[in-house]
Design a protein around this motif. Structure first.
Motif, short mmCIF file in Angstrom:
data_model
loop_
_atom_site.label_atom_id
_atom_site.label_comp_id
_atom_site.label_asym_id
_atom_site.label_seq_id
_atom_site.Cartn_x
_atom_site.Cartn_y
_atom_site.Cartn_z
N ASN A 480 24.56 44.62 14.14
CA ASN A 480 23.58 43.60 13.80
C ASN A 480 22.55 44.22 12.87
O ASN A 480 21.65 44.95 13.29
N TYR A 495 26.08 40.45 10.19
CA TYR A 495 26.84 40.84 11.39
C TYR A 495 28.32 41.01 11.06
O TYR A 495 28.90 40.24 10.30
N SER A 496 28.92 42.05 11.66
CA SER A 496 30.37 42.22 11.53
C SER A 496 30.93 42.80 12.82
O SER A 496 30.20 43.38 13.64
N LYS A 500 36.44 41.79 11.75
CA LYS A 500 35.79 40.67 11.07
C LYS A 500 34.75 41.20 10.09
O LYS A 500 33.74 41.76 10.50
N GLU A 503 29.27 38.65 7.90
CA GLU A 503 28.83 37.30 7.60
C GLU A 503 27.33 37.22 7.88
O GLU A 503 26.77 38.06 8.60
N TYR A 505 24.08 35.48 9.53
CA TYR A 505 23.70 34.67 10.70
C TYR A 505 22.18 34.48 10.70
O TYR A 505 21.43 35.29 10.16
N GLU A 516 23.32 31.78 14.80
CA GLU A 516 24.08 30.73 14.14
C GLU A 516 24.69 31.26 12.84
O GLU A 516 23.98 31.79 11.99
N GLN A 517 26.00 31.14 12.68
CA GLN A 517 26.68 31.64 11.48
C GLN A 517 26.39 30.73 10.29
O GLN A 517 26.51 29.51 10.37
N SER A 520 30.85 31.80 5.64
CA SER A 520 32.23 32.00 6.10
C SER A 520 33.04 32.40 4.88
O SER A 520 33.60 31.56 4.18
#
Length: 789
Positions: A480, A495-496, A500, A503, A505, A516-517, A520
């Protein structure tokens, strides 16, 4: 019948290999990374805390651009235009104490912005370039630096004054008494011979007397001459009584060259690069300019605690006489307390075995040691930096306490120290590390990132200024990377997770708030493959240490019994974690290998980041020692627990990973059948000073460390199959490294090695074609030596 029985295992192996296929290929994964999608980085906030800015590449431009997302329209991502970008640029940005006012530059204008009304006014338009505008303690005056001197401007009157008078010229020589006597004799003779000239002199005597009286009444302006050196890091104390500056004297070290055989000109050109380990250090001097007494004096390190201490390794050279003398040091700029009455300085020994934080007696320049951090290996770690530069260090608003990070406990933690009593207090503690702490706007709290949950996770916390319980603000497992909004009510999080990519947030700045994302970015192609979440494991090393690793295991039905060990580069780097790796190409390659039936192990060997001081310094004076035995113990773990055939194990890595690959094949041929050494160091005496001297000291002073750490001295041990790959314009690890090692192989009569050269590549490959060629060769090596033989 016996021939049929022997044939059955071979037939089974062939069938297993036929089943072990992958939808991935080297050509597929080593394309331009844009095929994977676009992923955000470097999040920041608008001044009103209503929009998030970040780097992105939604439109497939040649490089990332600046984008923004307004919280009121969370689904709308827009590229920031050039005009808006210029309007939001804040060159030399500086806030006052409560962040209600901001200084910034626009060309040669100094702007003052009222943050509550979001209005700016021109405070000053200066005829020359300037930088470093800062509020002084009274916040009515602003200091700035121009043409090597400090100036001060008053916010209300707009009047300015030149605070220092520093000249880079050589100080004018004073006339000698002999010169004056010669001039006086000539004048007397001339006046006696020429009466008209004498008469004119007498008539003009009154005017001359007036001029002389004026000259005598005007006090001569003090000037400090630097004798050709350019002062840097100029600053004035917040109370306006002192200024400080740094003078650097560069050493004349011999630099190396790297030939570029594919220069656009068609001619071979020489790239001038770094020097080699053992170079003479740059000398730093910190001057104090007393603005009330018009005098300059310099800080001396001679009174620092332990300044003459010899390193422990001298005991390995009993026949050598070691002189006990004051060690060379590097000074940071002084850090003034908010009221300007006190100052501290960060000092690092050139051998990097000591870091001192000292208070400065501003009237004399004398230093008093407040904290000494000693490491017989080398000083480093999160928030500490190297030597005297970088890291966490500053004052609390009370003008009494300083804060800094130290590995005193074995892990990098945040400390407070009372400069009036010398009492030191840890604000954090435990077997984890602290990253990037900063104070809240009201100066009542700390915000910080730590690995308290797990070495493989990073979370954001809030903590009382003087210490206490930390509140964990993030909850997503992984990394984070948080940017706090100016109103401190919101978090923008890059964040990853392990499988993944990053992205963006958004989250409220509250414990338990859900993130909350907002982006994308994965392409449909990338999402089509089920990327593995590698298992994080620990195995026991020969000395009992628990070694962390990432483990990729194949489908048991497709397992071929072979294993590949990956060795990450940089030495001091962490790759066993729960977030998207900077080694994303290697991560995808490991998925390909696992699809083909290989077991893959990726180890955070001794010397890696993330596990405290002892792990970081575990390679001191012997690279290829514990960092190599950790790879061997990792293989034992695979054989004992994951059905790996001990006769079919290979390894590969780049840079430091390439070095370990060479050491493994030369010193542990019974463990590793083949290896690919990419852009590898082959002789540490030929690498740079800043990195190597920390770990191995210098070749002149500690030749034992270099001989046992350099692969070129162990080349006769090569038994397995070796692939070397190197860029010819590598200005970090020079192509010369593998050229010299190749000559050793030729002289030793070795024929089980090959080399792939990349004429246009530096240390970090850029061209997809180069990545593809390199990894096709690596895959071919492992298939031929671990499976087909």
């Amino acid at each position: 019948m016996q021939r049929k029985l022997l044939f059955l295992p071979l037939l089974c192996l062939v069938l297993l290999q036929a089943q072990a296929q992958s939808t991935l290929s080297v050509d597929y994964i080593m394309r331009d990374p844009m095929w994977m999608g676009t992923f955000p980085s470097s999040a920041s906030w608008s001044d009103n805390s209503q929009s998030i800015y970040f780097r992105y590449n939604r439109d497939k431009d040649p490089a990332d651009s600046l984008y923004k997302l307004a919280l009121a329209q969370k689904g709308v991502i827009s590229k920031v235009g050039w005009k808006e970008m210029k309007e939001n640029e804040r060159s030399s940005e500086e806030f006052n104490a409560d962040k209600s006012l901001r200084l910034y530059q626009v060309d040669k204008k100094l702007m003052l912005e009222d943050m509550s009304s979001n209005t700016s006014s021109v405070l000053m338009e200066w005829p020359e370039n300037f930088n470093e505008p800062k509020f002084m303690a009274n916040e009515q005056e602003i200091s700035f630096v121009s043409k090597g001197n400090v100036y001060v401007v008053n916010r209300t009157t707009k009047a300015f004054r030149k605070a220092t008078n520093i000249s880079t010229e050589t100080k004018p020589k004073e006339k000698s008494k002999k010169d004056d006597e010669k001039v006086n004799w000539l004048e007397t003779e001339n006046l006696e011979l020429l009466s008209v000239v004498n008469e004119r002199k007498e008539n003009g005597k009154m005017r001359s007397d007036y001029r002389e009286a004026y000259r005598e009444s005007a006090e001569e302006e003090f000037t400090y001459y630097t004798e050709g050196k350019s002062p840097v890091n100029l600053q004035i104390s917040p109370d306006g009584k002192f200024a400080t500056f740094t003078l650097y004297t560069s050493s004349s070290n011999k630099n190396t060259i790297v030939p570029d055989y594919v220069d656009a000109s068609g001619f071979t050109t020489d790239l001038k690069t770094r020097s080699k380990v053992g170079n003479e250090p740059t000398k730093t001097e910190v001057g104090i300019y007393d603005l009330q007494r018009d005098t300059v004096y310099f800080i001396s390190a001679s009174e620092l605690t332990g300044i003459k201490d010899l390193p422990d390794y001298v005991k390995d050279y009993p026949d050598k006489t070691w002189e006990e003398k004051e060690r060379d040091v590097m000074f940071s700029s002084p850090y003034f307390s908010p009221d300007g009455k006190n100052a501290i300085i960060n000092i690092g020994s050139v051998d990097n075995k000591d870091r001192w934080i000292a208070s400065i007696e501003l009237e004399t320049g004398k230093l008093n040691t407040l904290d000494r951090q000693r490491d017989e290996a080398w000083i480093s770690g999160p928030g500490i930096g190297r030597s005297s530069f970088g890291g966490t260090l500053g004052w609390l608003p009370d003008n009494k306490h300083i804060y800094f990070q130290s590995e005193e406990s074995g892990y990098s933690h945040l400390y407070l120290l009372d400069v009036t009593t010398g009492k030191k207090k840890p604000l954090t503690s435990g077997n984890y590390e602290v990253f990037s702490p900063f104070m809240s706007k009201d100066k009542k709290s700390w915000y910080l990132t730590t690995s308290e949950v797990d070495p493989g996770e990073r979370h954001f916390y809030k903590m009382p200024l003087m210490g206490g319980k930390m509140q964990k603000l993030t909850s997503m497992t992984g990394n984070n990377e948080v940017s706090l909004s100016p109103d401190e009510k919101k978090l923008a999080i890059i964040y990853s997770y392990s499988n993944k990519p990053a992205e963006l947030y958004f989250q409220e700045n509250k414990v338990g708030a859900k993130a909350e994302q907002l982006t994308s970015g994965q392409s449909e192609e990338f999402k089509a493959y089920n990327w593995r979440d590698p298992q994080l494991v620990r195995f026991t090393a020969e000395d009992g240490a628990q070694v962390p690793a990432r483990l990729y295991t194949p489908d048991p039905a497709k397992s071929n019994g072979a294993a590949v060990v990956f060795v990450h580069g940089a030495g001091y780097l962490q790759n066993v974690h729960k977030w998207w790796s900077s080694y994303f190409r290697e991560y995808m390659f490991h998925n390909l290998l696992t699809d083909l039936g290989y077991t893959v192990l990726d180890i955070d060997y001794r010397g890696s980041a993330g596990y405290g001081r002892d792990w970081r310094t575990g390679i001191y004076r012997h690279m290829g020692g514990k960092d190599l035995s950790d790879q061997v113990d990792g293989v034992k773990f695979l054989v004992a627990n994951h059905g790996v055939d001990p006769e079919r194990v290979g390894l590969y890595g780049g840079s430091y990973g390439g070095f370990i690959t060479l050491m493994a094949l030369f010193n542990n041929p019974e463990t590793f059948k083949s290896g690919a050494a990419l852009r590898s160091v082959t002789d540490w005496a030929h690498y740079n000073h800043g990195y190597t001297a920390n770990i191995l000291n210098t070749p002149e002073e500690d030749p034992i460390a270099y001989r046992r750490s350099s692969p070129i001295y162990f080349a006769e041990g090569l038994e397995g199959h070796l692939l070397m790959a190197h860029g010819m314009v590598d200005v970090n690890v020079h192509f010369q490294d593998v050229v010299r090692l190749s000559q050793r192989f030729i002289e030793l009569g070795k024929d089980n090695w090959e080399m792939a050269i990349y004429p246009v590549e530096d240390h970090g490959f850029v061209e997809p074609s180069s990545w593809t060629d390199e990894y096709k060769r690596i895959l071919k090596l492992f298939n031929q030596t671990l499976i087909e033989e």
